[in-house]
Design an enzyme around this catalytic site. Structure first.
Site, mmCIF file in Angstrom:
data_model
loop_
_atom_site.group_PDB
_atom_site.id
_atom_site.type_symbol
_atom_site.label_atom_id
_atom_site.label_comp_id
_atom_site.label_asym_id
_atom_site.label_seq_id
_atom_site.Cartn_x
_atom_site.Cartn_y
_atom_site.Cartn_z
ATOM 1 N N GLU A 209 0.718 -1.184 -0.140
ATOM 2 C CA GLU A 209 0.072 0.013 0.015
ATOM 3 C C GLU A 209 1.204 1.215 -0.030
ATOM 4 O OE1 GLU A 209 -3.122 -0.305 3.049
ATOM 5 O OE2 GLU A 209 -2.952 2.071 3.618
ATOM 6 N N GLU B 274 -2.899 11.653 3.072
ATOM 7 C CA GLU B 274 -4.091 11.047 4.348
ATOM 8 C C GLU B 274 -3.948 12.134 4.818
ATOM 9 O OE1 GLU B 274 -4.994 6.815 5.480
ATOM 10 O OE2 GLU B 274 -2.450 7.239 5.871
#
Length: 428
Positions: free
Chosen positions: A176, A181
């Site tokens: 990932e 974020e």
């Protein structure tokens, strides 16, 4: 870096591989080119002079209220118990729609019009999550999104990528790459993180970037990006680099980032890391996306011929750049249909498209065509000192059908056998 996060896996239980839509053109039976063992596949094709070539772009142009382009994005639905998030991701355009001004707006609402059920009972919030699995993947390149994030406790917007082999190996072995974020309790900070086997969740490898002067990311649009090459990923905000990661950062753990990944956009509500919304959180909240773009190293205006049996050139039939156009042998003529560039991502390109194995086939005799570049194994090639050009997706060689050098001879893949119809010279 996230302090208490678990899996960010898709809500789907499996991810479909990108399938080429056009049907393969029929070919007669072809004799094998020889019984010799496959040649050693050592040297990766080296890139020509590099310039940016766009492989994926969405500017979200369209009338207000339309959903995201279904040719580029699919919408995930359901809840996410893995992170104890509070939202239900809905289908359609209620929580993800164009605004008519060149943006995709992902909206989180405190509502439950469909009586949706979540892991904790009746869902309290709705939102949206989109990905490009089965539609677009990339291996390497510059991956960016220009966005304005929401604000408030419990908000968790993200732009990230998952390995396209997720359905086969699971998370975190798939890998990932979190491009960006943000959690609402840190309005001035975003995070970029890698997750993989032995370094996932709260053990992910990453860093944060904080705006100067107390600015909040929700106040304006910002561009979040990674520059990704073999064994190296670099993160930036508005062009300012804030971290670079290589296998040396993993302490001997496995680097799983040299393969195709797909893109994800989502706005989560609550969860282990951001915490749940509280009385200070206003709804609705919006993640506004101005564009998503992927570029890769290529030289679209230069290039040279690839010659094979009898000195004939690898040629795009009729110089047609449409998806599915046959790739063939033809007398060398110096046209753009015979000028091939080798990208840093392992692709071979002409006329702005990629050399592609039809329908990602692996069987002997599968024809070669021109197709939009998509990062799949069907478009990844290596070369060796024996002058074989080997397709990584199938482990077979680029081959002139029937050992023929006639104009119009279709190219295909075939088990590497060492014949003259599998020997190629790449001119740079």
């Amino acid at each position: 870096m996230p302090s208490a996060r678990s899996s960010r896996r898709p809500l789907f239980t499996a991810v479909t591989a990108l399938a080429v839509a056009a049907a393969a053109l029929g070919l007669g039976a072809t004799a094998p080119t020889g019984a010799a063992p496959p040649a050693e596949r050592a040297a990766v094709l080296q890139p020509a002079a590099e310039a940016a070539a766009v492989t994926f772009s969405d500017d979200f142009d369209g009338a207000a209220g339309l959903p995201a382009d279904g040719a580029r994005w699919q919408i995930e639905t359901g809840d996410n118990v893995s992170n104890h998030e509070r939202q239900y991701y809905t289908a359609g355009n209620r929580n993800a729609a164009l605004d008519g001004q060149g943006h995709l707006v992902i909206t989180a609402r405190k509502e439950n019009p469909g009586n949706y059920q979540c892991w904790y009972g009746r869902c309290e919030y709705t939102s949206a999550r989109l990905n490009t699995a089965g539609k677009f993947t990339t291996r390497y390149g510059h991956v960016e999104a220009r966005m304005k994030v929401p604000r408030g406790q419990g908000m968790w917007p993200a732009f990230w990528m998952l390995g396209n082999d997720l359905g086969q190996v699971g998370w975190p072995d798939s890998g990932e790459i979190d491009v960006m974020e943000n959690v609402g309790f840190e309005p001035s900070t975003v995070h970029g993180t890698l997750h993989g086997p032995g370094y996932s969740g709260s053990g992910g490898i990453g860093a944060g970037y904080t705006l100067p002067g107390g600015q909040a990311f929700a106040d304006a649009f910002h561009t979040f990006a990674v520059d990704w090459s073999p064994g190296k990923i670099t993160w930036s905000v508005d062009g300012t680099v804030y971290q670079t990661r290589t296998p040396a950062d993993l302490g001997g753990r496995t680097w799983v980032f040299d393969k195709p990944f797909f893109l994800i956009l989502n706005l989560a509500v609550g969860g282990y890391w951001p915490g749940d919304p509280d009385g200070s959180t206003a709804f609705p909240q919006q993640l506004v996306v101005d564009h998503v773009r992927v570029t890769t190293a290529d030289s679209p205006t230069t290039g040279g011929p690839i010659t094979g049996i009898a000195g004939k050139c690898v040629d795009v039939a009729a110089a047609n750049s449409a998806n599915g156009t046959p790739v063939q042998l033809y007398d060398c003529n110096g046209t753009g249909a015979q000028k091939w560039t080798v990208g840093a991502d392992g692709t071979i390109r002409a006329l702005g498209k990629c050399l592609d194995v039809t329908s990602a086939g692996t069987a002997d005799g599968t024809p070669i065509q021109l197709w939009d570049c998509n990062g799949s194994g069907a478009q990844q090639w290596t070369a060796n000192a024996a002058r074989d050009i080997v397709n990584l997706g199938s482990g077979t060689c680029l081959d002139a059908t029937g050992n023929s050098s006639a104009n119009g001879t279709r190219l295909q893949i075939w088990t590497c056998g060492g014949g003259a119809n599998q020997k190629w010279t790449v001119t740079r």
